[in-house]
Each structure stands twice: as structure tokens, then as C-alpha cells.
Motif scaffolding. Structure first.
Motif: not given
Length: 631
Positions: A10-21, A286-293
Motif C-alpha cells: 500500500l505504497r504506490s498507485r499500483a498497490d492501491l489499484q490492486a487494493a480496490v480490486r 493518506a497512505l499511512r492512514h490506509l496502512r493503519w487500517w
């Protein structure tokens, strides 16, 4: 990391794209035969199940639409097109039906958002009949008298979507709603959600979020766009204080089951090209918040997001939380609509800038406190409350303190201290069983670094409360005036109790005259009575009362009070982790030497010496509030 995002950094744009899927994958299995409804569970909400199934269909779009708008791959748009066609077809068995002032209006917004951003996937492939039906179903929103709060943005975004695909829309309704929303602006970037006392996450993930989406997609409305940009830029530096260095956000208010939507503002700023803070800071927030969750068990074993906060918990939910409600969290993924070349994605994550230990937020009625020694952020709060229809309204808005480390608790019942879980509250009872707490406020004021409130649990009982930050402590002062005999219980921070039957070397309870402390590997919590009049105890609260921890203990001060006037003064301390605490505990906030008379019972005070009129001795307060050392 939880199984939900296993092996995803959960650090890059590609990581977040994968997270949505990843988030959508388990949802797909629950689409109905006609694809217009998604049943994700069997718990109820205050609206019918068929509307909950519309919610399950629509809410994943908040992440899927930005994913596709930014060029990310998604292979199930045909499924959504079929659902849009069948759901808006009055002749189909899965027709979404006539819409009133109900939850279906909320879900229309995600569809309008999809029309505005990715018409090539959800509009253009539809045949003319399906387009007509979908347009007619969406335009029902223009005939409804909406609640005058963030819901007005729903009509704005639905019409914006219709406008951008060339369908019939109501421009006058859009402008009227935008004008009305302006009336909720308080200044300094802050809104109220309608004419209410609430200043919660709806300011960020609703009013500013929708405003920034509108600003991006309605560029021709240049004057309003500029205004929306300015307001968001003013709000962001204040809102940053609600986040701890590890990404945790302050648990406060309603709708907390929307989870990482708490951080949706940061991506919305990027989407609208509003550099309210340096892009590296915004990206880090943003990304620290998502990684916390990602480290929390927020999904069931099948991958469906649960109702709850850091674990499945219906006890803290709202009456409008259906099984699909948590997917509002996907609003977080709005920046995926931006190209990789956008400065938000190009920036390196930057830690939070150095922030002051205390930060006053007058519009929220808060003093946000940051303890750098233990990565603990907590807010002292006075000034907000919610109307009676809100579940656990007092717990969500009128506790004395809210914490990123200790969260807050809601009762399992009102019978006794174990079920009541009265952390960060002064709970009063006249029968020894049923407790009352601060709910609606008669008065609230903020001056300097002190919050004051006046509240009335019974018609013949009045409490005036002062809250003072004294980091890493905070001090609470109460003047209790009662015409009846009462018992009181005042809780500190609720401390997470690990799932173990064996008490470790690092666990401890201590209690006595004027103090109570508890320590586990999860942290440390203590409360001191600065007058020494109350007895300390540690309450093992009912399971699933706390938002962060399924099991907690609660250091508490208890006492009895005859009719008359009583002063209650305590210092509260909470520390994260297993760091040294003895030195801090042995040095509670000092008491100033010289008392200063109150100018008026309603005058705000700057320190705890201003407690009563007619103080004659210079050393009266020091002796009155003398601290008894137990160690």
C-alpha cells in the motif's frame, strides 16, 4: 497485516489499484441474478432490505470509478451495466423503485459520479431505452425535498453526472442546493452538516469531498470552484491534527464504520489539484492512514467489510448501517483517477510536520493534544452534541476526551459501571444502577486553552465542567450542584485488555484512595483525584463496548455526594505501548500558588485556580487540591 491486504505494501498507485480490486472481489459473488442488487449480509437497517441491496451495488463504485478513470483494469463493467439497466427498468423484477427521502438517494450519488467520470463504461454502451430509464430513475431526486445537510450534494452530483453525459438535468436545482450549502459554512474551512452542532468527519468526507469533486468536474463555475478550493485549503491544516504519526485518525462522532473514508479528503485535494499542504505530506497522511487500517481485522473471513470499527461490532453502529454501508470507505481511492505523473503520485511520502502539543479548534469545540512521547493524539471536547435519534449520541459527541490510542466506548446497557463503560465521562446515579452523563449542553465555551460546559442530567442537578490540557495529562474540574443524593463515577481512558487468560509480568492494576491505574502491553491508563476525596477502582467493562479493543479495563474514581455543592478535580493520563510511566505518574499537573477569583460563574477560566468566589488564603487551593503520592 490482515488477510484483506496480504502482501500489499500500500505504497504506490499500483498497490492501491490492486487494493480496490481486492475489496471488490468478494462482493462480486453476492450480485443478484439481474445484477441490480447486492446482498452482503443479513443484519437490518432502518430502511428496507431492497434499499440495502442497492447500497451494496452502488458503494463499491466509489473505488471502481476512480480505478477505471485512471486507466486501471477492471473486468466486470458488463456486470454493472446490466445492473444499471435492470435496476432502472420499471418492468424488471429487480427495479429499484420509486425514490423518496430515503437511503436510495444516497446511493444515486455514486451512480451520478460514475456517469460523470467514466461514461464510456457505464453510459455509452447502454441502448437508448436503458439510457432513458436510468435518466428517469436518477431524475427522481429533483422532485424530493432533501434534508438540509450534506444530502444536498447528492442532487448536485447526480445532476452533474447527467449533465456530463448529455442527458436531461436540473441546473436550477443544482445551483439552489449549492447556494444553500454555502449557508452551512462557518469560516476557517469549517462547515456544519446543516444547522446542527456536529463538526465531525462529514465535514471532510462529505462536504469538502463532494465540493472538490464538483470543483474538478464543473470548471466552468469558476467563482464557486475558487471558493471551494480556498475553503478546502483552509480546512486541511486543521484537519491534519486529527491524525497521529502512525496514520491513526481520531475516533469521534457518527458513521465510523466508514473507516478509511476518514482519510478521503487527502485524495480529494489531489483530485482537485488543491495543494493545501506539500504533496509529500498529503500523500503520507493518506497512505499511512490506509496502512493503519490494513493492520486491523475489518473484514469477515470471506473478505466482506464488516460493520464496526477496528473489529466487527454492531454495538457501535448507526441505525442506517446496513451490510453494504462500510463500502463508503472506498471514497478513499479517489486519487486513482489521476495519472501516475500527478505530483501526488510522484511525491515521496513525508512524515507529519512538527505540530504543536496543543491545537485549539474553536469551530469543533476541541483542543487537540499531541503527546510526542507516546504517539498519542487525543482531543478534549466541549461544544458538540447530537439530537436524540442518534444511537449512543452522548458517547460519540460529548465525552470529555477522544483518543487515537484508547478510542472511546459505548454502553452495552445503562445498568451499572460494567455495562455502561463510562470512559472519559462523569456518570451520575441516584439509584446506584442507572447512570446519566453529559448529553445536550446548556452552554459551551472555549477561551485560551480551557473548555467549559454546563449540563443538566436532572432538572435539579447541574454540572459545570472545565477541561484543561496539561500534556501528557489532562485535567478535569467539575462543580456539581445537586438537590438529591448522588453517586458518581468518573472514568479515565479505557485500556485494551489482551486476549490471554494468564496475567503477564507487564500487566498491573493498582487502586486506592484517590487513584486507579492499569497497564498492559497495549498501553497504560491512570486517573488521579487531585483532591483525594474519591476512591479508585478498575472496572472490567463489558466486551465489545470499546471501538478499538474488544475487551477493556477502565480506571475509575467513585464517590457519594449529599445534596449541595461539590468540587471534583482529577488528572487523567494515557500512554501508548510499554514505555516508562512511573516518573510521569508521580508528577501530576502542578497546582498554581495564587488562586484568582472567578469574575462570574459563567466566565471561562484559564487555570484550575479560578474555582470559586471569595478565596481568602493564597495557599487555599494548593491545600485543597494537594496530590497524594502513592509510590
Amino acid at each position: 497485516m490482515s488477510a484483506l491486504f496480504a502482501d500489499n505494501p500500500l505504497r504506490s498507485r499500483a498497490d492501491l489499484q490492486a487494493a480496490v480490486r481486492t475489496l471488490f472481489m468478494p462482493v462480486k459473488a453476492h450480485f443478484s441474478r439481474g445484477a441490480a442488487r447486492v446482498k452482503l449480509g443479513y443484519t437490518g437497517a432502518r430502511y428496507p432490505d431492497y434499499i440495502a441491496e442497492i447500497e451494496g451495488f452502488a458503494r463499491p463504485l466509489w473505488g471502481l470509478v476512480p480505478l477505471a478513470a485512471g486507466g486501471g483494469g477492471f473486468s466486470d463493467w458488463e456486470l454493472y451495466r446490466r445492473g444499471l439497466a435492470n435496476g432502472s427498468d420499471p418492468q424488471h423484477s429487480e427495479y429499484w423503485g420509486a425514490v423518496g427521502k430515503d437511503q436510495a438517494v444516497v446511493e444515486m450519488t455514486a451512480i451520478g459520479f460514475a456517469l460523470a467520470l467514466i461514461p464510456q463504461h457505464v453510459w455509452e454502451p447502454l441502448n437508448s431505452r436503458d439510457k432513458t430509464n436510468l435518466g428517469q430513475w436518477l431524475r427522481q431526486i429533483n422532485k424530493i425535498k432533501l434534508p438540509e445537510n450534506n444530502w444536498l450534494f447528492f442532487r448536485v452530483l447526480v445532476n452533474l453526472g447527467l449533465m456530463r453525459v448529455g442527458a436531461e438535468y436540473d441546473a436550477s436545482a443544482m445551483q439552489a442546493d449549492l447556494n444553500r450549502l454555502d449557508a452551512f459554512y462557518l469560516g476557517d474551512g469549517w462547515y456544519s452538516d446543516g444547522l446542527t452542532k456536529q463538526r465531525d468527519y462529514y465535514v471532510a468526507f462529505a462536504l469538502h469531498f463532494y465540493g472538490l469533486v464538483y470543483a474538478k468536474l464543473a470548471a466552468d463555475d469558476s467563482e464557486r470552484v475558487q471558493l471551494l478550493h480556498q475553503r478546502a485549503a483552509a480546512f486541511a491544516p486543521d484537519f491534519m491534527h486529527w491524525f497521529a504519526a502512525d496514520g491513526a485518525a481520531l475516533p469521534f462522532g457518527r458513521s465510523l464504520t466508514y473507516r478509511f473514508a476518514q482519510g478521503a479528503l487527502w485524495g480529494a485535494l489531489a483530485f482537485a489539484d488543491v495543494e493545501a499542504l506539500p504533496w509529500g505530506v498529503v500523500k503520507g497522511l493518506a497512505l499511512r492512514h490506509l496502512r493503519w487500517w490494513a493492520l486491523r481485522p475489518i473484514a469477515y473471513h470471506d473478505g466482506i467489510l464488516s460493520i464496526g470499527y477496528t473489529y466487527p461490532n454492531l454495538n457501535m453502529s448507526e441505525a442506517y448501517n446496513a451490510p453494504g454501508s462500510p463500502y463508503w470507505a472506498l471514497k478513499f481511492f479517489l486519487p486513482l483517477a489521476l495519472p501516475e505523473t500527478h505530483p501526488f503520485w510522484q511525491a515521496d511520502e513525508v512524515p507529519l510536520p512538527e505540530l504543536p502539543p496543543t491545537h485549539v479548534q474553536p469551530h469543533a469545540g476541541m483542543i487537540v493534544c499531541r503527546d510526542a512521547t507516546s504517539s498519542h493524539v487525543f482531543a478534549l471536547s466541549s461544544g458538540q452534541h447530537h439530537e436524540p435519534q442518534m444511537r449512543h449520541r452522548a458517547e460519540k459527541y460529548t465525552k470529555f476526551a477522544y483518543s487515537t490510542v484508547f478510542g472511546f466506548s459505548v454502553p452495552s446497557s445503562r445498568d451499572g459501571l460494567i455495562q455502561g463503560a463510562y470512559d472519559s465521562m462523569l456518570a451520575l446515579t441516584d439509584d446506584g444502577t442507572h447512570y446519566r452523563v453529559r448529553e445536550a449542553l446548556l452552554e459551551a465555551a472555549l477561551e485560551g486553552d480551557v473548555l467549559r460546559s454546563r449540563w443538566q442530567p436532572w432538572s435539579d442537578v447541574e454540572v459545570e465542567t472545565w477541561l484543561l490540557p496539561r500534556l501528557p495529562w489532562h485535567v478535569r474540574v467539575h462543580r456539581l450542584r445537586t438537590a438529591r443524593s448522588l453517586q458518581s463515577a468518573e472514568g479515565g481512558f479505557a485500556l485494551g485488555r489482551p486476549d490471554t487468560s494468564v496475567r503477564s509480568e507487564n500487566s498491573m492494576f493498582q487502586k486506592g484512595d484517590g487513584f486507579a491505574i492499569a497497564m498492559y502491553s497495549t498501553g497504560w491508563s491512570g486517573i488521579r483525584d487531585l483532591r483525594g476525596d474519591r476512591q479508585g477502582t478498575v472496572v472490567r467493562t463489558d466486551p465489545n463496548t470499546n471501538l478499538l479493543h474488544p475487551r477493556t479495563v477502565l480506571p475509575t474514581l467513585v464517590s457519594k455526594h449529599k445534596p449541595g455543592e461539590h468540587w471534583l478535580v482529577c488528572a487523567v493520563l494515557g500512554l501508548a505501548g510499554e514505555g516508562a510511566w512511573q516518573d510521569i505518574w508521580s508528577k501530576p499537573p502542578s497546582i498554581p500558588d495564587t488562586p484568582v477569583e472567578l469574575q462570574s460563574p459563567r466566565t471561562i477560566i484559564y487555570n484550575i485556580t479560578r474555582l470559586r468566589r471569595g478565596l481568602r488564603s493564597r495557599n487555599w487551593l494548593r491545600s485543597l487540591l494537594s496530590v497524594r503520592e502513592e509510590f
